[in-house]
Write a protein that holds these residues in place. Sequence first.
Motif, PDB file in Angstrom:
ATOM      1  N   ASP A  20       0.821  -1.208   0.000  1.00 24.65           N
ATOM      2  CA  ASP A  20       0.000   0.000   0.000  1.00 24.65           C
ATOM      3  C   ASP A  20       0.856   1.259   0.000  1.00 24.65           C
ATOM      4  OD1 ASP A  20       0.914   0.288   2.612  1.00 24.65           O
ATOM      5  OD2 ASP A  20      -1.038   0.008   3.542  1.00 24.65           O
ATOM      6  N   GLY A  21       2.170   1.071  -0.044  1.00 25.49           N
ATOM      7  CA  GLY A  21       3.079   2.214  -0.092  1.00 25.49           C
ATOM      8  C   GLY A  21       3.229   2.927   1.234  1.00 25.49           C
ATOM      9  N   GLY A  22       2.707   2.339   2.294  1.00 25.03           N
ATOM     10  CA  GLY A  22       2.789   2.962   3.612  1.00 25.03           C
ATOM     11  C   GLY A  22       4.190   2.862   4.204  1.00 25.03           C
ATOM     12  N   PRO A  23       4.359   3.419   5.392  1.00 22.97           N
ATOM     13  CA  PRO A  23       5.685   3.441   6.015  1.00 22.97           C
ATOM     14  C   PRO A  23       6.320   2.065   6.202  1.00 22.97           C
ATOM     15  CG  PRO A  23       4.217   4.954   7.151  1.00 22.97           C
ATOM     16  CD  PRO A  23       3.380   4.188   6.169  1.00 22.97           C
ATOM     17  N   LEU A  24       5.551   1.062   6.622  1.00 23.34           N
ATOM     18  CA  LEU A  24       6.143  -0.266   6.797  1.00 23.34           C
ATOM     19  C   LEU A  24       6.565  -0.856   5.456  1.00 23.34           C
ATOM     20  CD1 LEU A  24       7.045  -2.627   8.552  1.00 23.34           C
ATOM     21  CD2 LEU A  24       4.706  -3.510   8.436  1.00 23.34           C
ATOM     22  N   ASP A  25       5.747  -0.688   4.430  1.00 23.71           N
ATOM     23  CA  ASP A  25       6.114  -1.192   3.103  1.00 23.71           C
ATOM     24  C   ASP A  25       7.420  -0.566   2.623  1.00 23.71           C
ATOM     25  OD1 ASP A  25       3.964  -2.893   2.765  1.00 23.71           O
ATOM     26  OD2 ASP A  25       2.753  -1.414   1.716  1.00 23.71           O
ATOM     27  N   ARG A  26       7.508   0.739   2.731  1.00 22.47           N
ATOM     28  CA  ARG A  26       8.713   1.430   2.260  1.00 22.47           C
ATOM     29  C   ARG A  26       9.933   1.003   3.073  1.00 22.47           C
ATOM     30  NH1 ARG A  26       8.633   5.123  -1.160  1.00 22.47           N
ATOM     31  NH2 ARG A  26      10.314   6.333  -0.233  1.00 22.47           N
ATOM     32  N   SER A  27       9.761   0.916   4.364  1.00 19.14           N
ATOM     33  CA  SER A  27      10.857   0.507   5.236  1.00 19.14           C
ATOM     34  C   SER A  27      11.290  -0.921   4.927  1.00 19.14           C
ATOM     35  CB  SER A  27      10.415   0.652   6.692  1.00 19.14           C
ATOM     36  OG  SER A  27      11.473   0.399   7.561  1.00 19.14           O
ATOM     37  N   PHE A  28      10.319  -1.799   4.696  1.00 20.89           N
ATOM     38  CA  PHE A  28      10.596  -3.199   4.383  1.00 20.89           C
ATOM     39  C   PHE A  28      11.398  -3.322   3.092  1.00 20.89           C
ATOM     40  CE2 PHE A  28       9.778  -7.383   2.706  1.00 20.89           C
ATOM     41  CZ  PHE A  28       9.666  -8.207   3.823  1.00 20.89           C
ATOM     42  N   VAL A  29      10.975  -2.625   2.052  1.00 22.32           N
ATOM     43  CA  VAL A  29      11.669  -2.716   0.763  1.00 22.32           C
ATOM     44  C   VAL A  29      13.059  -2.101   0.872  1.00 22.32           C
ATOM     45  CG1 VAL A  29      11.636  -2.004  -1.668  1.00 22.32           C
ATOM     46  CG2 VAL A  29       9.544  -2.837  -0.578  1.00 22.32           C
ATOM     47  N   ALA A  30      13.180  -0.976   1.556  1.00 24.92           N
ATOM     48  CA  ALA A  30      14.500  -0.351   1.723  1.00 24.92           C
ATOM     49  C   ALA A  30      15.443  -1.292   2.474  1.00 24.92           C
ATOM     50  CB  ALA A  30      14.362   0.982   2.458  1.00 24.92           C
ATOM     51  N   ALA A  31      14.951  -1.885   3.553  1.00 27.96           N
ATOM     52  CA  ALA A  31      15.793  -2.811   4.320  1.00 27.96           C
ATOM     53  C   ALA A  31      16.140  -4.047   3.490  1.00 27.96           C
ATOM     54  CB  ALA A  31      15.098  -3.208   5.620  1.00 27.96           C
ATOM     55  N   SER A  32      15.205  -4.493   2.658  1.00 27.77           N
ATOM     56  CA  SER A  32      15.494  -5.669   1.837  1.00 27.77           C
ATOM     57  C   SER A  32      16.619  -5.378   0.845  1.00 27.77           C
ATOM     58  CB  SER A  32      14.243  -6.168   1.111  1.00 27.77           C
ATOM     59  OG  SER A  32      13.847  -5.275   0.098  1.00 27.77           O
ATOM     60  N   ARG A  33      16.743  -4.118   0.429  1.00 21.62           N
ATOM     61  CA  ARG A  33      17.848  -3.747  -0.464  1.00 21.62           C
ATOM     62  C   ARG A  33      19.192  -3.893   0.245  1.00 21.62           C
ATOM     63  NH1 ARG A  33      17.397  -2.708  -5.730  1.00 21.62           N
ATOM     64  NH2 ARG A  33      15.688  -1.349  -6.233  1.00 21.62           N
ATOM     65  N   LEU A  34      19.200  -3.633   1.560  1.00 27.77           N
ATOM     66  CA  LEU A  34      20.430  -3.834   2.338  1.00 27.77           C
ATOM     67  C   LEU A  34      20.706  -5.322   2.536  1.00 27.77           C
ATOM     68  CD1 LEU A  34      19.861  -1.047   5.001  1.00 27.77           C
ATOM     69  CD2 LEU A  34      21.528  -1.007   3.121  1.00 27.77           C
ATOM     70  N   ALA A  35      19.650  -6.083   2.751  1.00 30.14           N
ATOM     71  CA  ALA A  35      19.818  -7.531   2.928  1.00 30.14           C
ATOM     72  C   ALA A  35      20.345  -8.178   1.643  1.00 30.14           C
ATOM     73  CB  ALA A  35      18.494  -8.171   3.347  1.00 30.14           C
ATOM     74  N   GLU A  36      19.965  -7.630   0.502  1.00 32.11           N
ATOM     75  CA  GLU A  36      20.423  -8.161  -0.785  1.00 32.11           C
ATOM     76  C   GLU A  36      21.939  -8.146  -0.907  1.00 32.11           C
ATOM     77  OE1 GLU A  36      18.578  -5.623  -3.670  1.00 32.11           O
ATOM     78  OE2 GLU A  36      16.661  -6.665  -3.554  1.00 32.11           O
ATOM     79  N   VAL A  37      22.574  -7.181  -0.257  1.00 35.90           N
ATOM     80  CA  VAL A  37      24.036  -7.070  -0.347  1.00 35.90           C
ATOM     81  C   VAL A  37      24.691  -7.683   0.886  1.00 35.90           C
ATOM     82  CG1 VAL A  37      24.015  -5.082  -1.902  1.00 35.90           C
ATOM     83  CG2 VAL A  37      24.060  -4.707   0.585  1.00 35.90           C
ATOM     84  N   ALA A  38      23.962  -8.575   1.545  1.00 35.82           N
ATOM     85  CA  ALA A  38      24.459  -9.359   2.681  1.00 35.82           C
ATOM     86  C   ALA A  38      24.874  -8.497   3.871  1.00 35.82           C
ATOM     87  CB  ALA A  38      25.595 -10.281   2.244  1.00 35.82           C
ATOM     88  N   HIS A  39      24.140  -7.418   4.100  1.00 36.42           N
ATOM     89  CA  HIS A  39      24.404  -6.600   5.287  1.00 36.42           C
ATOM     90  C   HIS A  39      23.939  -7.394   6.509  1.00 36.42           C
ATOM     91  CE1 HIS A  39      23.837  -3.313   8.207  1.00 36.42           C
ATOM     92  NE2 HIS A  39      24.889  -2.799   7.586  1.00 36.42           N
ATOM     93  N   GLU A  40      24.887  -7.813   7.333  1.00 33.39           N
ATOM     94  CA  GLU A  40      24.604  -8.769   8.409  1.00 33.39           C
ATOM     95  C   GLU A  40      23.574  -8.279   9.420  1.00 33.39           C
ATOM     96  OE1 GLU A  40      27.956 -10.654  10.285  1.00 33.39           O
ATOM     97  OE2 GLU A  40      29.030 -10.731   8.379  1.00 33.39           O
ATOM     98  N   GLU A  41      23.677  -7.042   9.842  1.00 30.80           N
ATOM     99  CA  GLU A  41      22.717  -6.532  10.831  1.00 30.80           C
ATOM    100  C   GLU A  41      21.309  -6.502  10.259  1.00 30.80           C
ATOM    101  OE1 GLU A  41      21.115  -5.012  14.404  1.00 30.80           O
ATOM    102  OE2 GLU A  41      22.844  -6.236  13.912  1.00 30.80           O
ATOM    103  N   THR A  42      21.188  -6.150   8.991  1.00 32.36           N
ATOM    104  CA  THR A  42      19.866  -6.155   8.348  1.00 32.36           C
ATOM    105  C   THR A  42      19.310  -7.563   8.306  1.00 32.36           C
ATOM    106  OG1 THR A  42      20.528  -4.278   6.976  1.00 32.36           O
ATOM    107  CG2 THR A  42      18.591  -5.525   6.269  1.00 32.36           C
ATOM    108  N   GLN A  43      20.134  -8.519   7.934  1.00 31.01           N
ATOM    109  CA  GLN A  43      19.683  -9.908   7.884  1.00 31.01           C
ATOM    110  C   GLN A  43      19.267 -10.397   9.273  1.00 31.01           C
ATOM    111  OE1 GLN A  43      23.151 -11.571   5.955  1.00 31.01           O
ATOM    112  NE2 GLN A  43      22.162 -11.500   3.943  1.00 31.01           N
ATOM    113  N   ARG A  44      19.995 -10.001  10.306  1.00 31.79           N
ATOM    114  CA  ARG A  44      19.663 -10.388  11.673  1.00 31.79           C
ATOM    115  C   ARG A  44      18.312  -9.800  12.086  1.00 31.79           C
ATOM    116  NH1 ARG A  44      19.463  -8.729  16.574  1.00 31.79           N
ATOM    117  NH2 ARG A  44      20.169  -6.613  16.194  1.00 31.79           N
ATOM    118  N   ARG A  45      18.099  -8.543  11.743  1.00 29.91           N
ATOM    119  CA  ARG A  45      16.829  -7.898  12.114  1.00 29.91           C
ATOM    120  C   ARG A  45      15.658  -8.506  11.350  1.00 29.91           C
ATOM    121  NH1 ARG A  45      17.380  -1.941  14.260  1.00 29.91           N
ATOM    122  NH2 ARG A  45      19.572  -1.935  14.821  1.00 29.91           N
ATOM    123  N   PHE A  46      15.851  -8.780  10.069  1.00 21.96           N
ATOM    124  CA  PHE A  46      14.792  -9.445   9.302  1.00 21.96           C
ATOM    125  C   PHE A  46      14.423 -10.773   9.951  1.00 21.96           C
ATOM    126  CE2 PHE A  46      15.099  -6.914   5.309  1.00 21.96           C
ATOM    127  CZ  PHE A  46      13.753  -6.831   5.035  1.00 21.96           C
TER     128      PHE A  46
END
Length: 183
Positions: free
Chosen positions: A90-116
């Motif tokens: 729905d483009g809301g804050p959680l959606d945007r935050s989720f997609v942005a964080a997933s971009r960090l997880a894509e590059v194997a950012h360990e803290e992002t992966q841990r939080r996910f």
Amino acid sequence: MPRKPVARNAVLDAFETLLIEVGERGATLEAVAAKAGVSKGGLLYHFPNKEALIAALLDRFDELAQEEVEAMKTAPEGAGVYFIKASVWDGGPLDRSFVAASRLAEVAHEETQRRFAGIQQQWLEVLTAELGEDLARAVRYMSDGLYFNAVLENGGGREMDPSKTDAEVESLLRILELVRGKG
């Protein structure tokens, strides 16, 4: 002198937008400053380096995810139904935050992966309390598929076809009810 939350949030919003639009490599400090309309020095005043910016983004993600967990727990229709319905972009804050964080997880950012992993575990625990372990996992996978399909089909931000989305959600809800023995 206290830091201005408006400027800080503008920088964080710009970083989030750049992660969504161009990914982690394109979200340089210079690009973030330009997108936020601040000088690089202004950005560094709030975030001394990119890791500090990432940490703030992940804190935002955690806060929004915690709100979602609480909403799941108290949803009158139940956590499973709520979770499936909430899995539509729905483009809301959680959606945007989720997609942005997933971009960090894509590059194997360990803290992002841990939080996910932690957030997914919390969602699974709430679903398991209502549905049992096997059905909770199935609902999580249904929801993940619905969400990621919507993001991929719609570029993570364009207007979605509500009739198609509604039909997909209703189909998954019927399956949930059948499996629960209520259909």
